[in-house]
Scaffold this active site. Sequence first.
Site, PDB file in Angstrom:
ATOM      1  N   ASP A   1       2.262  -6.697   2.655  1.00 47.93           N
ATOM      2  CA  ASP A   1       1.405  -6.332   3.086  1.00 47.93           C
ATOM      3  C   ASP A   1       1.577  -4.871   3.466  1.00 47.93           C
ATOM      4  OD1 ASP A   1      -1.374  -5.354   3.072  1.00 47.93           O
ATOM      5  OD2 ASP A   1      -2.024  -6.751   4.470  1.00 47.93           O
TER       6      ASP A   1
ATOM      7  N   HIS B   1       0.796  -1.149   0.165  1.00 43.37           N
ATOM      8  CA  HIS B   1      -0.167  -0.214  -0.099  1.00 43.37           C
ATOM      9  C   HIS B   1       0.678   1.212  -0.426  1.00 43.37           C
ATOM     10  CE1 HIS B   1      -3.648  -1.879   0.817  1.00 43.37           C
ATOM     11  NE2 HIS B   1      -3.175  -3.295   1.597  1.00 43.37           N
TER      12      HIS B   1
END
Lengths: 337, 430, 183
Positions: free
Chosen positions: B310, B67
Amino acid sequence: MTAKRSTLKRKHLLGMAELSRTDITQILETAASIREINYRDIKKVPTLRGKTIINLFFENSTRTRTSFELAGKRMSADVVNISVASSSVAKGETLIDTMITLQAMNPDVVVVRHAEPGVHALLARHVDTAVVNAGDGGHEHPTQSLLDMLTIEDNLHRLNRKNFEGLVVAICGDVLHSRVARSNAIGLRTMGAQVRLVGPPTLMPRFAEEALGAPVFYDLDEGLAGAQVVMVLRLQLERMHAAFIPSVREYFKFWGLSRRRLACAAPGALVMHPGPVNRGVEISSELTDDPERTVILDQVANGLAIRMAVLYRLCSGRVVVEKEQMTTDATLKGEGP
Amino acid sequence: MNAEAGTLLIKGGRVIDPVRRFDATADLLLVAGKIEEIGRPDPPPGCPVIDATGLVVAPGLVDMHVHLREPGFEFKETIASGTRTAAAGGVTSVAAMANTNPVIDDPSVVGYILEKARAAGHANVFPIGALTRGLRGETLTEMGLLQKAGCVAFSDDGRPVMDSGVMRKALDYSRAFNALLIQHAEDLGLAARGCMNEGVVASRLGLPGIPAESEDIIVDRDIRLVSLTGGRYHVAHISTRGAVQAVAAARARGLPVSCEATPHHLALTDIAVGDYDTDAKMSPPLRGEVDRQALREGLAQGVVTVIASDHAPHDLDSKRVPFCQAANGVVGLETLLPITLELVAEGVVNLNAALAAITCNPAQLLGIDRGTLLPGRPADVVLFDANEAWTVDAARLHGMARNTCFHGRPVRGRVKVTILAGRIVYRDGD
Amino acid sequence: MDAMTQLHEEIVMTADAVRQAVDRLAQHIQADVTQPQNWVVIGIRRGGAVVARLLRDRLTQLRGITLPIGYLDITFYRDDLDTVGPNPLVGATDLAMDIDDKHIILVDDVLFTGRTIRAALNALFDFGRPEGVSLAILVDRGHRQLPIQPDYVAETLETQRRESIKLVEKGTGEFVVVRRLRA
């Protein structure tokens, strides 16, 4: 002689999980001695003169807040109540700022109630002031557990017991959301009692047995069998909307405590409730008003003494007691009638 | 005479190229930003040389689950800062998740991200398009146009596609473009208000739990839909034994199903939540030991073929709140390699397989020409000392965020040099 | 066991000496008790409670009157909250009688700085308004920090500030006064 030292060196009271048997015994003893103050004509001692206690309540609770407030005032502390509307801190961003701001005014103790579990651990990490947990979501409510234990202790003679060892306590109702259940299960087990958890499966933590070390019963009569103390938990009526239980009448029928259901417990079993009572939901009105069985008002009175003891404990003592002093104390303990 | 830009000789390292199981002491020559030759190449005159004696020379790492937070959340991370921390972690290619603001559900956003990444120049960024518009789980995005713009996969990560009908259509439609769909597998009804794994720790802390079944159910359902449609399906951050078993069974049946696990789910359990540590809060949550073991076995048996970080950076204020209110996610680009090497040290997988999980395997799933040292490929290379011990320190990470769940952990394996298209983008100690 | 504490302990009043000292106190006091119905004995916990009980018993023997007895715990009136220790042991205050217009014989084992007596007087006045208070002390060890003097003293003792002088129980019902050097 080695000094009887407590494991509680730090100056917070965040949960029963951090208290040893010695800690609990000492708090109960102190509270039992303090109680007499509340029955004097002049209900005030100068002990905490010049100390400042802030009640920081993010959740409404007239009872607990009043109890802490009176406890502080009867020991001559300056007590300030701050109620923070839950809506303005819905995102929690201002929480630490609020606490740091208060800390700048140098209070001695901040009593915090909040709807979120673990808030006190967060605050204790970020501020130096002594923090007392007056309830954090479904986690802990240590002073409630302590006052419950003091009330049980007062009645041990009725139950033909000298101490908590082996005492069978059934905690009944919405265990899942109950900080009272969690603190009591932990504290009572520390004191050697046998704790059982009773309630509908949807209101029971999935790993209750492992996490709290207490067997789980879904049937009230089975859970009550032989119990000497029955703690009834308050059912939050909003639980209905989240599909935890279908209706109040079904809940009362199967898990509500009545005189008839109480017959399953040990003869003379003590009935307790943290209040406020939902009459006809978790406990029958008739049983609530039976002074022979229920000690709900004693719980309230003891709550004051426990909170005085806790505030006193947190405000006193920055140094370890001299061993010699402790020896003498122990030697002459119990002198007088 | 100076050599052409992007030309470099890396001498005397232990060169490992997992895709062809190459592992030998050799020199690696990069010319004009491409891999030229492995072995004893003749460097062009004036070619700069790096002495890699004692170091592992491997393809630049590929992290398929990152992200970057830009556009929209530049106070948490930017494309520049995110790729900077990537380079420091030896990661030369990141797949950037779509939950930005605006969401990556329009080709214009893809162009913006690619341009920003090129300008920063720390690592390759491969955007992942949203699976549904606005991540709302209702209508499909323009997969074809997004793919043409540069999207390498599609995902609503952060949220699951809850509607089975929508998921079926997505899997069906994706076949037209051979697109990979990445699912954040979580049944929201079961997860409800949960904020950590439903286990003994949650019961003790009084925190509402998220049962493992919330992941199992969605993975089970999706595999049936893959069976129905034939779409390519990838489980993001797999965290439960049930899900690993389901993926194993699907792969055994020859279905186009894959999954990735994160370093934190492979290394930690919900015990790490400790005393309400919000830096151990993420979605899916850290699970129990049974699940962690299943993930490790899945990795050993080739069911879990990818390790992805992640990487989910957050500002301090998003984490300095009560546990339930804290944002989900941990940063992970700089701990991807050392935690992966931990699995090698613990005998879970061998070094080749471990590196494959962070190089060629994700590259193949995404269909990108990275993650290998084959001649002719872009010269993305990482040099690391596999034995150097260090301690993770949140304050010394190279991105904007500090929310690591590995703070204070002693690890081994330190990135020394990261090379992007033949150009050094990170050097330890600089 | 703490070896150092034991090493420096010295009995300065034997059980017999304590009994004789209490007897002297009782002799002094009984001469002043003109209206026994107005007198109350109050011991300060913990050492003073012992002396008060012994004293009351002796007065009963001497005069055939049984004075009411009460006990004060002054923990909550101390002026040294920060040095009380993290787990203060608190005894119960037990004043069942009405003390308004009564003459109080306040009893403690050892008189030192005077701070305990100051605290006890404060505590006492939270329970009522006595007509008068006399202070009876088993051992006066000096080093006063407040303007407080006893009305009845059985024994005076030369001491160092750093020493501790305490009434302790040795065997059932036998009390001695010991001197210890503080570590």
